[in-house]
Each structure stands twice: as structure tokens, then as C-alpha cells.
Design a protein around this motif. Sequence first.
Motif, PDB file in Angstrom:
ATOM      1  N   SER A   1      14.185  -8.007  19.726  1.00 46.48           N
ATOM      2  CA  SER A   1      14.247  -9.156  21.068  1.00 46.48           C
ATOM      3  C   SER A   1      13.763  -8.482  22.263  1.00 46.48           C
ATOM      4  CB  SER A   1      15.613 -10.063  21.434  1.00 46.48           C
ATOM      5  OG  SER A   1      15.475 -10.807  21.947  1.00 46.48           O
ATOM      6  N   VAL A   2      14.325  -7.526  22.732  1.00 45.35           N
ATOM      7  CA  VAL A   2      13.910  -6.732  23.958  1.00 45.35           C
ATOM      8  C   VAL A   2      12.445  -6.691  24.081  1.00 45.35           C
ATOM      9  CG1 VAL A   2      14.191  -4.647  25.521  1.00 45.35           C
ATOM     10  CG2 VAL A   2      16.146  -5.931  24.567  1.00 45.35           C
ATOM     11  N   ILE A   3      12.162  -5.883  22.754  1.00 49.34           N
ATOM     12  CA  ILE A   3      10.639  -5.201  22.858  1.00 49.34           C
ATOM     13  C   ILE A   3       9.601  -6.466  22.706  1.00 49.34           C
ATOM     14  CG2 ILE A   3       9.099  -4.642  21.083  1.00 49.34           C
ATOM     15  CD1 ILE A   3      11.281  -2.741  20.055  1.00 49.34           C
ATOM     16  N   ASN A   4      10.052  -7.797  22.220  1.00 47.49           N
ATOM     17  CA  ASN A   4       9.071  -8.982  22.087  1.00 47.49           C
ATOM     18  C   ASN A   4       8.898  -9.375  23.693  1.00 47.49           C
ATOM     19  OD1 ASN A   4       8.081 -10.926  20.295  1.00 47.49           O
ATOM     20  ND2 ASN A   4       9.214 -12.293  21.567  1.00 47.49           N
ATOM     21  N   ASP A   5       9.987  -9.515  24.143  1.00 46.59           N
ATOM     22  CA  ASP A   5      10.124 -10.078  25.519  1.00 46.59           C
ATOM     23  C   ASP A   5       9.231  -9.218  26.671  1.00 46.59           C
ATOM     24  OD1 ASP A   5      11.841 -12.055  25.036  1.00 46.59           O
ATOM     25  OD2 ASP A   5      13.762 -11.033  25.666  1.00 46.59           O
ATOM     26  N   ILE A   6       9.331  -7.708  26.311  1.00 44.27           N
ATOM     27  CA  ILE A   6       8.309  -7.066  27.163  1.00 44.27           C
ATOM     28  C   ILE A   6       7.211  -7.109  26.928  1.00 44.27           C
ATOM     29  CG2 ILE A   6       7.722  -4.509  27.855  1.00 44.27           C
ATOM     30  CD1 ILE A   6      10.847  -3.745  27.271  1.00 44.27           C
ATOM     31  N   ILE A   7       6.796  -7.377  25.739  1.00 41.56           N
ATOM     32  CA  ILE A   7       5.177  -7.292  25.218  1.00 41.56           C
ATOM     33  C   ILE A   7       4.915  -8.733  25.874  1.00 41.56           C
ATOM     34  CG2 ILE A   7       3.789  -7.836  23.375  1.00 41.56           C
ATOM     35  CD1 ILE A   7       5.576  -6.093  21.671  1.00 41.56           C
ATOM     36  N   PHE A   8       5.211  -9.866  25.785  1.00 41.05           N
ATOM     37  CA  PHE A   8       4.763 -11.245  26.323  1.00 41.05           C
ATOM     38  C   PHE A   8       4.964 -11.139  27.635  1.00 41.05           C
ATOM     39  CE2 PHE A   8       5.046 -12.097  21.717  1.00 41.05           C
ATOM     40  CZ  PHE A   8       3.984 -12.783  21.590  1.00 41.05           C
ATOM     41  N   GLY A   9       6.235 -10.931  28.091  1.00 38.66           N
ATOM     42  CA  GLY A   9       6.490 -11.025  29.778  1.00 38.66           C
ATOM     43  C   GLY A   9       5.784  -9.999  30.468  1.00 38.66           C
TER      44      GLY A   9
ATOM     45  N   GLU B   1       8.390   1.309  34.199  1.00 43.93           N
ATOM     46  CA  GLU B   1       9.064   2.735  33.621  1.00 43.93           C
ATOM     47  C   GLU B   1      10.531   2.168  32.870  1.00 43.93           C
ATOM     48  OE1 GLU B   1      11.069   6.595  35.221  1.00 43.93           O
ATOM     49  OE2 GLU B   1       9.785   5.147  36.785  1.00 43.93           O
ATOM     50  N   GLU B   2      10.961   1.331  33.141  1.00 46.86           N
ATOM     51  CA  GLU B   2      12.332   0.982  32.444  1.00 46.86           C
ATOM     52  C   GLU B   2      11.878   0.321  31.052  1.00 46.86           C
ATOM     53  OE1 GLU B   2      12.032  -2.345  35.968  1.00 46.86           O
ATOM     54  OE2 GLU B   2      11.328  -0.234  35.763  1.00 46.86           O
ATOM     55  N   SER B   3      10.576  -0.557  31.136  1.00 48.43           N
ATOM     56  CA  SER B   3      10.285  -1.027  29.863  1.00 48.43           C
ATOM     57  C   SER B   3      10.036   0.090  28.858  1.00 48.43           C
ATOM     58  CB  SER B   3       9.269  -1.902  30.140  1.00 48.43           C
ATOM     59  OG  SER B   3       9.741  -3.154  30.720  1.00 48.43           O
ATOM     60  N   ALA B   4       9.242   1.081  29.613  1.00 48.95           N
ATOM     61  CA  ALA B   4       8.615   2.333  28.785  1.00 48.95           C
ATOM     62  C   ALA B   4      10.095   3.011  28.111  1.00 48.95           C
ATOM     63  CB  ALA B   4       8.021   3.275  29.497  1.00 48.95           C
ATOM     64  N   ASP B   5      11.195   3.049  28.803  1.00 51.10           N
ATOM     65  CA  ASP B   5      12.366   3.811  28.390  1.00 51.10           C
ATOM     66  C   ASP B   5      12.962   2.882  27.336  1.00 51.10           C
ATOM     67  OD1 ASP B   5      12.173   5.780  30.342  1.00 51.10           O
ATOM     68  OD2 ASP B   5      13.332   4.474  31.974  1.00 51.10           O
ATOM     69  N   ALA B   6      13.000   1.432  27.406  1.00 49.08           N
ATOM     70  CA  ALA B   6      13.420   0.708  26.099  1.00 49.08           C
ATOM     71  C   ALA B   6      12.635   0.919  24.994  1.00 49.08           C
ATOM     72  CB  ALA B   6      13.286  -0.456  26.645  1.00 49.08           C
ATOM     73  N   PHE B   7      11.190   1.103  25.064  1.00 50.53           N
ATOM     74  CA  PHE B   7      10.460   1.264  23.889  1.00 50.53           C
ATOM     75  C   PHE B   7      10.872   2.639  23.388  1.00 50.53           C
ATOM     76  CE2 PHE B   7       6.957  -1.850  23.567  1.00 50.53           C
ATOM     77  CZ  PHE B   7       7.560  -2.714  24.106  1.00 50.53           C
ATOM     78  N   ILE B   8      11.135   3.629  24.287  1.00 53.63           N
ATOM     79  CA  ILE B   8      11.006   5.048  23.710  1.00 53.63           C
ATOM     80  C   ILE B   8      12.500   5.104  23.033  1.00 53.63           C
ATOM     81  CG2 ILE B   8      11.508   7.505  24.553  1.00 53.63           C
ATOM     82  CD1 ILE B   8       9.833   6.754  26.888  1.00 53.63           C
ATOM     83  N   LYS B   9      13.591   4.493  23.680  1.00 47.52           N
ATOM     84  CA  LYS B   9      15.066   4.338  22.872  1.00 47.52           C
ATOM     85  C   LYS B   9      14.647   3.798  21.529  1.00 47.52           C
ATOM     86  CE  LYS B   9      19.533   2.444  23.481  1.00 47.52           C
ATOM     87  NZ  LYS B   9      20.382   1.462  24.072  1.00 47.52           N
TER      88      LYS B   9
ATOM     89  N   GLN C   1       0.726  -1.189   0.050  1.00 48.33           N
ATOM     90  CA  GLN C   1      -0.058  -0.040  -0.013  1.00 48.33           C
ATOM     91  C   GLN C   1       0.894   1.169  -0.060  1.00 48.33           C
ATOM     92  OE1 GLN C   1      -3.922  -0.533   2.582  1.00 48.33           O
ATOM     93  NE2 GLN C   1      -2.675  -2.272   2.940  1.00 48.33           N
ATOM     94  N   GLY C   2       1.943   0.973  -0.573  1.00 47.14           N
ATOM     95  CA  GLY C   2       2.909   2.163  -0.923  1.00 47.14           C
ATOM     96  C   GLY C   2       3.563   2.703   0.408  1.00 47.14           C
ATOM     97  N   LEU C   3       3.827   1.824   1.286  1.00 44.61           N
ATOM     98  CA  LEU C   3       4.611   2.141   2.534  1.00 44.61           C
ATOM     99  C   LEU C   3       5.931   1.818   2.627  1.00 44.61           C
ATOM    100  CD1 LEU C   3       1.866   2.045   5.157  1.00 44.61           C
ATOM    101  CD2 LEU C   3       2.772   4.252   3.919  1.00 44.61           C
ATOM    102  N   ASP C   4       6.972   2.149   3.353  1.00 42.85           N
ATOM    103  CA  ASP C   4       8.130   1.660   3.342  1.00 42.85           C
ATOM    104  C   ASP C   4       8.479   1.507   4.925  1.00 42.85           C
ATOM    105  OD1 ASP C   4      10.899   0.763   2.832  1.00 42.85           O
ATOM    106  OD2 ASP C   4      11.835   2.616   2.275  1.00 42.85           O
ATOM    107  N   PRO C   5       8.211   0.627   5.641  1.00 46.61           N
ATOM    108  CA  PRO C   5       8.444   0.382   6.883  1.00 46.61           C
ATOM    109  C   PRO C   5       9.842   0.136   7.508  1.00 46.61           C
ATOM    110  CG  PRO C   5       7.284  -1.497   6.285  1.00 46.61           C
ATOM    111  CD  PRO C   5       7.464  -0.677   5.173  1.00 46.61           C
ATOM    112  N   LEU C   6      10.274   0.542   8.309  1.00 45.76           N
ATOM    113  CA  LEU C   6      11.338   0.300   9.301  1.00 45.76           C
ATOM    114  C   LEU C   6      11.137  -0.239  10.551  1.00 45.76           C
ATOM    115  CD1 LEU C   6      13.081   3.895   8.742  1.00 45.76           C
ATOM    116  CD2 LEU C   6      13.319   1.945   7.318  1.00 45.76           C
ATOM    117  N   VAL C   7      12.308  -1.292  10.914  1.00 46.10           N
ATOM    118  CA  VAL C   7      12.044  -1.897  12.159  1.00 46.10           C
ATOM    119  C   VAL C   7      13.149  -1.929  12.965  1.00 46.10           C
ATOM    120  CG1 VAL C   7      10.350  -3.605  11.331  1.00 46.10           C
ATOM    121  CG2 VAL C   7      12.724  -3.943  11.190  1.00 46.10           C
ATOM    122  N   PRO C   8      13.174  -1.843  14.323  1.00 41.52           N
ATOM    123  CA  PRO C   8      14.410  -1.746  15.030  1.00 41.52           C
ATOM    124  C   PRO C   8      15.406  -2.680  14.940  1.00 41.52           C
ATOM    125  CG  PRO C   8      12.402  -1.613  16.521  1.00 41.52           C
ATOM    126  CD  PRO C   8      11.961  -2.055  15.190  1.00 41.52           C
TER     127      PRO C   8
END
Length: 241
Positions: A165-173, A182-190, A152-159
Motif C-alpha cells: 500500500s505504501v509503495i503504491n501511494d508513493i508511485i502514484f502520488g 529521500e524518505e520514499s527511497a528509504d521505504a522502498f529500500i526497506k 516461465q519458471g520463476l517464483d516471485p515474492l511480493v512485499p
Amino acid sequence: MSENVTSVYTTSKRIGLLGGMSAASSQLYYAELCRLTQAERGGLSSPDLLLRSLDFAPLEAWMAAGNWEAIADTLSREACQLQAAGAEVLALATNTMHNVAEQIETVIDVPFVHIADATAAALNAAGSKIPGLIGTQFTMEQAFYLDRLRNQGLDPLVPAASARSVINDIIFGELCKGIVLEESADAFIKAATELAFDGADSLILGCTEVCMLLNEDNTPLPVFDTTAIHCEAILKAAWDC
């Protein structure tokens, strides 16, 4: 029943929502669908909705094992049961499980509201073309979601891989269990900040729990919350507007 009440029901299609994946995100969905309905229709209005909340534990185990066939069979069966119960519009209250959306669509006869299509439409309407994507590793790495956006015309970027891996662990864990740290929010903000540095012009909250940590106020990019976007698209389909 008054004429006004009758007209509301005759202009609404009943929504069938496959949820429980996770329970935390399904609560967000229901709250947002109710908020949007009340804001649009006023009074004591609430969505005409059937919610099938599944036990996420076996589904997550199949997902970790790569057994998407079992997931597709289960969700397809549940979708058919929602349709048989009267659902006229169907949706999956999760990004990752859209990996089996095509299989679900083949067994139902009612419209299916795809979360990636709704998100892509919102991004294109806003003029965003290089969205950063934060979600589960499945969503960030597999073609079912990335290719849907690219088509649909987009060019997505991923971390970077380590951040994914860190993001996935935070989501499921944590997030799937309703835990917000708060420390998980910091990881996502980074991760969001690094995506902006890499050239992203916007940020997709590509897991329905990510809005528990990220929002417009703590990220450097315009935020596209897939939960909110999907809820709007579901109601639009139900209201034929």
C-alpha cells in the motif's frame, strides 16, 4: 542518401510506443532507447520511433475504479492507430497496463514486446529464480503479471500488504509526477531488504518509475530494471537480432 544510411533504415523496424502512463516513465523510456541506439550504432543514430503519449488522468481513474474494459478499448484503439501510422513493432511503456496486453495483441498484426516476458528472460539468463517484485499494487497482486513470471519458471515474492500500500501511494502520488523524496527511497529500500530476508535472490523494479528510487547501489539484491530490460528487448525486436 548514402548507402550506409539506407542500410540502417532498411534493417530497422519502426517502433510504436504507447506512453504517457506516466509521463515520467515515458521520458525514461525515450532517453534509454536513444542511449542504447547511440551506443550500438554510433554517430548521430537515434531510434526510428513513433510515440503516442496519452493523458494518464482518465486512464488512472478507470484503473482505480476497476474499469479495465475502458482501458483495453482505449489502448487497443491507440495501438491500431500506431500500426496504421507505420509502426512495425509495438510496446507499452508501462508495467501495470500490461493487464490489457492480451486484448491489444488480438487487434494488431505486428509483434508486441511484452515487458514481463523480457524481464523473465533476463532473470532466467542470470539464474535468478526467486525474484522480489516491487511495483504498483495491481502488478504486485494480480495474476496478469505474477502468472506470466510463474509460467516461465520463476517464483516471485511480493512485499507484505502494508508495504504494498505504501509503495503504491508513493508511485502514484510522487514518482508519476516526477517527485523523488529521500524518505520514499528509504521505504522502498526497506521493502527490498525485507524481500531479501524472505528469500528473494533478485529484485524486479516492476514499475517503470521505480528506478527513480532503487538501483544496484542502494538495495541488497541484484536489480532487474524493467524499463532498461524492456528497452533492450524493443530494440532487439526492431533490429531483428
